[in-house]
Motif scaffolding. Structure first.
Motif, PDB file in Angstrom:
ATOM      1  N   GLY A   5      40.040  33.491  36.737  1.00 48.70           N
ATOM      2  CA  GLY A   5      41.280  32.887  36.517  1.00 48.70           C
ATOM      3  C   GLY A   5      41.695  31.540  37.278  1.00 48.70           C
ATOM      4  O   GLY A   5      42.661  31.266  37.179  1.00 48.70           O
ATOM      5  N   THR A   6      40.729  31.529  38.313  1.00 48.59           N
ATOM      6  CA  THR A   6      41.129  30.231  39.010  1.00 48.59           C
ATOM      7  C   THR A   6      40.362  28.989  38.886  1.00 48.59           C
ATOM      8  O   THR A   6      40.318  28.179  39.460  1.00 48.59           O
ATOM      9  N   GLY A   7      39.688  29.322  37.458  1.00 43.06           N
ATOM     10  CA  GLY A   7      38.663  28.104  37.094  1.00 43.06           C
ATOM     11  C   GLY A   7      39.107  27.393  35.704  1.00 43.06           C
ATOM     12  O   GLY A   7      40.571  27.066  35.730  1.00 43.06           O
ATOM     13  N   THR A   8      38.155  27.481  34.803  1.00 41.38           N
ATOM     14  CA  THR A   8      38.539  26.559  33.574  1.00 41.38           C
ATOM     15  C   THR A   8      39.047  27.335  32.507  1.00 41.38           C
ATOM     16  O   THR A   8      39.309  27.002  31.399  1.00 41.38           O
ATOM     17  N   ASP A   9      39.064  28.689  32.649  1.00 38.55           N
ATOM     18  CA  ASP A   9      39.423  29.581  31.506  1.00 38.55           C
ATOM     19  C   ASP A   9      40.902  29.385  31.191  1.00 38.55           C
ATOM     20  O   ASP A   9      41.870  29.167  32.034  1.00 38.55           O
ATOM     21  N   THR A  10      41.476  29.122  29.864  1.00 38.95           N
ATOM     22  CA  THR A  10      42.606  28.687  29.355  1.00 38.95           C
ATOM     23  C   THR A  10      43.522  29.985  29.252  1.00 38.95           C
ATOM     24  O   THR A  10      44.618  29.992  28.930  1.00 38.95           O
ATOM     25  N   ARG A  11      42.896  30.988  29.425  1.00 38.28           N
ATOM     26  CA  ARG A  11      43.686  32.322  29.603  1.00 38.28           C
ATOM     27  C   ARG A  11      43.495  33.138  30.920  1.00 38.28           C
ATOM     28  O   ARG A  11      42.776  34.313  30.972  1.00 38.28           O
ATOM     29  N   PRO A  12      43.938  32.449  31.979  1.00 38.00           N
ATOM     30  CA  PRO A  12      43.621  32.936  33.237  1.00 38.00           C
ATOM     31  C   PRO A  12      44.026  34.581  33.541  1.00 38.00           C
ATOM     32  O   PRO A  12      43.383  35.229  34.543  1.00 38.00           O
ATOM     33  N   GLN A  13      44.911  35.172  32.842  1.00 35.72           N
ATOM     34  CA  GLN A  13      45.546  36.540  33.133  1.00 35.72           C
ATOM     35  C   GLN A  13      44.635  37.410  32.251  1.00 35.72           C
ATOM     36  O   GLN A  13      44.823  38.626  32.511  1.00 35.72           O
ATOM     37  N   ARG A  14      43.684  36.995  31.670  1.00 34.26           N
ATOM     38  CA  ARG A  14      42.974  38.249  30.681  1.00 34.26           C
ATOM     39  C   ARG A  14      42.231  39.063  31.717  1.00 34.26           C
ATOM     40  O   ARG A  14      41.506  38.612  32.794  1.00 34.26           O
ATOM     41  N   VAL A  15      41.942  40.334  31.405  1.00 28.03           N
ATOM     42  CA  VAL A  15      41.371  41.543  31.897  1.00 28.03           C
ATOM     43  C   VAL A  15      40.277  42.261  30.993  1.00 28.03           C
ATOM     44  O   VAL A  15      40.707  42.458  30.068  1.00 28.03           O
ATOM     45  N   LEU A  16      39.232  42.191  31.324  1.00 29.92           N
ATOM     46  CA  LEU A  16      38.293  42.918  30.429  1.00 29.92           C
ATOM     47  C   LEU A  16      38.308  44.547  31.002  1.00 29.92           C
ATOM     48  O   LEU A  16      37.838  44.900  31.873  1.00 29.92           O
ATOM     49  N   ASN A  17      38.797  45.160  30.038  1.00 35.99           N
ATOM     50  CA  ASN A  17      38.674  46.619  30.008  1.00 35.99           C
ATOM     51  C   ASN A  17      37.001  47.164  30.227  1.00 35.99           C
ATOM     52  O   ASN A  17      36.468  47.099  29.058  1.00 35.99           O
ATOM     53  N   PRO A  18      36.934  47.733  30.958  1.00 34.14           N
ATOM     54  CA  PRO A  18      35.067  48.140  31.157  1.00 34.14           C
ATOM     55  C   PRO A  18      35.007  49.242  29.857  1.00 34.14           C
ATOM     56  O   PRO A  18      33.776  49.345  29.555  1.00 34.14           O
ATOM     57  N   VAL A  19      35.756  50.034  29.785  1.00 33.20           N
ATOM     58  CA  VAL A  19      35.541  51.225  28.843  1.00 33.20           C
ATOM     59  C   VAL A  19      35.641  50.464  27.238  1.00 33.20           C
ATOM     60  O   VAL A  19      34.432  50.693  26.586  1.00 33.20           O
ATOM     61  N   ARG A  20      36.582  49.723  27.106  1.00 27.75           N
ATOM     62  CA  ARG A  20      36.443  48.936  25.676  1.00 27.75           C
ATOM     63  C   ARG A  20      35.233  48.330  25.536  1.00 27.75           C
ATOM     64  O   ARG A  20      34.407  48.204  24.494  1.00 27.75           O
ATOM     65  N   GLN A  21      34.930  47.454  26.629  1.00 25.73           N
ATOM     66  CA  GLN A  21      33.781  46.618  26.776  1.00 25.73           C
ATOM     67  C   GLN A  21      32.335  47.568  26.335  1.00 25.73           C
ATOM     68  O   GLN A  21      31.726  46.962  25.561  1.00 25.73           O
ATOM     69  N   ALA A  22      32.192  48.811  26.727  1.00 27.42           N
ATOM     70  CA  ALA A  22      31.124  49.380  26.999  1.00 27.42           C
ATOM     71  C   ALA A  22      30.971  49.986  25.457  1.00 27.42           C
ATOM     72  O   ALA A  22      29.816  49.921  24.855  1.00 27.42           O
ATOM     73  N   LYS A  23      32.241  50.532  24.824  1.00 25.57           N
ATOM     74  CA  LYS A  23      32.147  50.910  23.686  1.00 25.57           C
ATOM     75  C   LYS A  23      31.919  49.918  22.421  1.00 25.57           C
ATOM     76  O   LYS A  23      31.229  50.070  21.354  1.00 25.57           O
ATOM     77  N   ARG A  24      32.085  48.552  22.786  1.00 29.80           N
ATOM     78  CA  ARG A  24      31.960  47.467  21.938  1.00 29.80           C
ATOM     79  C   ARG A  24      30.603  46.915  21.805  1.00 29.80           C
ATOM     80  O   ARG A  24      29.683  46.838  20.828  1.00 29.80           O
ATOM     81  N   TYR A  25      29.966  46.932  23.224  1.00 28.09           N
ATOM     82  CA  TYR A  25      28.605  46.245  23.205  1.00 28.09           C
ATOM     83  C   TYR A  25      27.514  47.249  23.585  1.00 28.09           C
ATOM     84  O   TYR A  25      26.426  46.646  23.833  1.00 28.09           O
ATOM     85  N   ASP A  26      27.895  48.298  23.841  1.00 22.42           N
ATOM     86  CA  ASP A  26      26.933  49.469  24.046  1.00 22.42           C
ATOM     87  C   ASP A  26      27.438  50.647  23.303  1.00 22.42           C
ATOM     88  O   ASP A  26      27.433  51.826  24.037  1.00 22.42           O
TER      89      ASP A  26
END
Length: 457
Positions: free
Chosen positions: A378-399
């Motif tokens: 969130g210190t770079g060019t992301d227009t949503r600097p507060q976004r947080v990726l939940n690792p469990v949700r990410q895992a269930k979605r992409y694995d």
């Protein structure tokens, strides 16, 4: 005979190589030169995985030049001094090289230009060799670079592409020019055991095979961790063993949503290069400061060590970190998940993560590594600097069935299906039988810590 020098840097190929083509058009003899500069080591860029891959690339480049009657000349020392010595030895009146964007590359170019001018030799720096569109070629009104990707992408796709160049049929290298031996991969210590093979021949084979087999499904499958259908071209692009321009052309000829998605990823690469070219300090300083007070001290150091070693207690994070250690490469979705976990879940400085990645990644590119880390932080060019990726949700979605986790975290191999993503939910003897740590932190607690820290800043 007239002589030109081609100084190879991050463009280790014979196909689609504008500096080599220009040198051959302007001289009867050409010296293809690579300088192993100790300044690269001192700057911290000489990671074992990249040195091993570089050895492959140089050996393959030498073979490619030999097939055309030439050879690669390798020297060790300060780049400017070695080029200047070679120019004086051969009487060369031109030196050709690809443009770079890092502060290190630009300072090297400036010193080389001054030294060659003093010797009456001209330096030609060629744009569009490392990137598709040269940094600075597309600019927003009132700024020296694009700070947001989407408008950059619209302008980038409208730019005319140069036609890729064929490899030269032949070239002649002065016979009396000495060369040091090319270091073999086997001479490099501490290389990841699963490191891929480098070199233009392998890169071109991989590009052709991947375009034929996986391009059409890339749009829907590029985030599939277990499917592993990403191109894996990033190391070859980093060393310039494959031309990004040629990759765009070849994907474009096939067309379709997969091609568009793949080309968009190559545009992200150019985007980060143009940001770094305009803001070289972003390699180490916040592009957009958030006044973060990153966690320090013994607890933070212990969490950082657990993250590096792949024992955070979150299986998808640990799987990706172990893939990095074994292969010197990580799936792009894994990079997003592990980076978000470090900077936002553990609230540890992005520079710590970027430093660890650069120590292992064979495609460890300053522009893409540092600015992707900043994007996630969130210190770079992301227009949503507060976004947080939940690792469990990410895992269930992409694995979803846990195949990726079971591949890299064997302690969990006996857990069925998506249950592998939350082993802490096991109870009694089932939990006791699994030799795997509990999570470093509860996700709701970590999210609240991050939000409070950012709001206080």
């Amino acid at each position: 005979m007239t002589v030109s020098v081609v100084l190879y840097t991050a463009d280790l190929r014979v196909h689609d190589h504008p500096p080599l083509r220009a040198a051959l058009e302007g001289a009867q003899e050409v010296v293809p030169l690579f300088v192993r500069d100790p300044a690269v080591d001192r700057a911290g860029f000489a990671a074992p995985n990249r040195l091993a891959f570089l050895a492959d690339c140089l050996a393959d480049l030498d073979r490619g030049l030999a097939d055309r009657g030439g050879r690669l000349v390798v020297r060790e020392g300060d780049t400017v001094s070695e080029v200047r010595t070679l120019v004086r030895q051969t009487g060369a009146d031109e030196v050709h090289m690809a443009a770079g964007v890092t502060a290190f590359a630009r300072e090297r170019e400036a010193r080389l230009r001054k030294a060659l001018e003093d010797d009456g030799c001209r330096l030609y720096v060629h744009d569009g060799v490392v990137t598709v569109v040269p940094p600075g070629d597309v600019l927003p009104h009132g700024s020296d670079h694009f700070a947001v990707f989407t408008p950059y992408y619209r302008r980038w796709t409208a730019e005319p592409l140069r036609t890729p160049l064929s490899a030269p049929a032949s070239l002649r290298v002065p016979s009396d020019v000495r060369s040091e031996r090319i270091r073999r991969r086997s001479a490099v210590a501490d290389v990841s055991p699963g490191l891929a093979v480098g070199g233009e021949s392998e890169g071109r084979r991989l590009l052709g095979s991947w375009l034929a087999r996986h391009l059409d499904t890339y749009q829907e499958r590029h985030d599939d961790l277990a499917g592993d259908v990403t191109s894996r071209l990033s190391p070859h692009l980093h060393f310039g063993a494959v031309s990004a321009t040629e990759a765009v052309h070849r994907a474009g000829r096939r067309g379709g949503e997969g091609a568009e998605a793949f080309v968009r990823q190559l545009c992200w690469r150019d985007f980060h290069h143009q940001v770094l070219a305009a803001r070289p300090e972003a390699a180490g300083a916040d592009y957009r400061p958030r006044q973060d007070r990153w966690r320090r001290g013994a607890d933070a150091e212990a969490d950082l060590a657990a993250w590096r070693e792949g024992r955070t207690g979150y299986p998808v994070v640990d799987a990706a970190m172990r893939q990095l250690a074994h292969e010197g490469w990580m799936h792009n979705r894994g990079r997003l998940i592990t980076a978000s976990f470090l900077v936002k879940t553990l609230y540890i400085d992005w520079r710590e993560g970027a430093r660890h990645f650069l120590s292992l990644l064979v495609d460890g590119d300053v522009a893409n590594n540092q600015l992707n880390w900043q994007w996630v932080a969130g210190t770079g060019t992301d227009t949503r600097p507060q976004r947080v990726l939940n690792p469990v949700r990410q895992a269930k979605r992409y694995d979803p069935d846990g195949s990726y986790v079971r591949r890299w975290v064997p302690e969990l191999a006996d857990l069925d299906g998506p249950a592998v993503h939350e082993p802490w939910r096991l109870t009694g003897l089932d939990r006791a039988s699994v030799d795997y740590p509990d999570p470093l932190v509860e996700l709701p607690e970590a999210l609240e810590r991050f939000r409070q820290a950012r709001s206080a800043a």
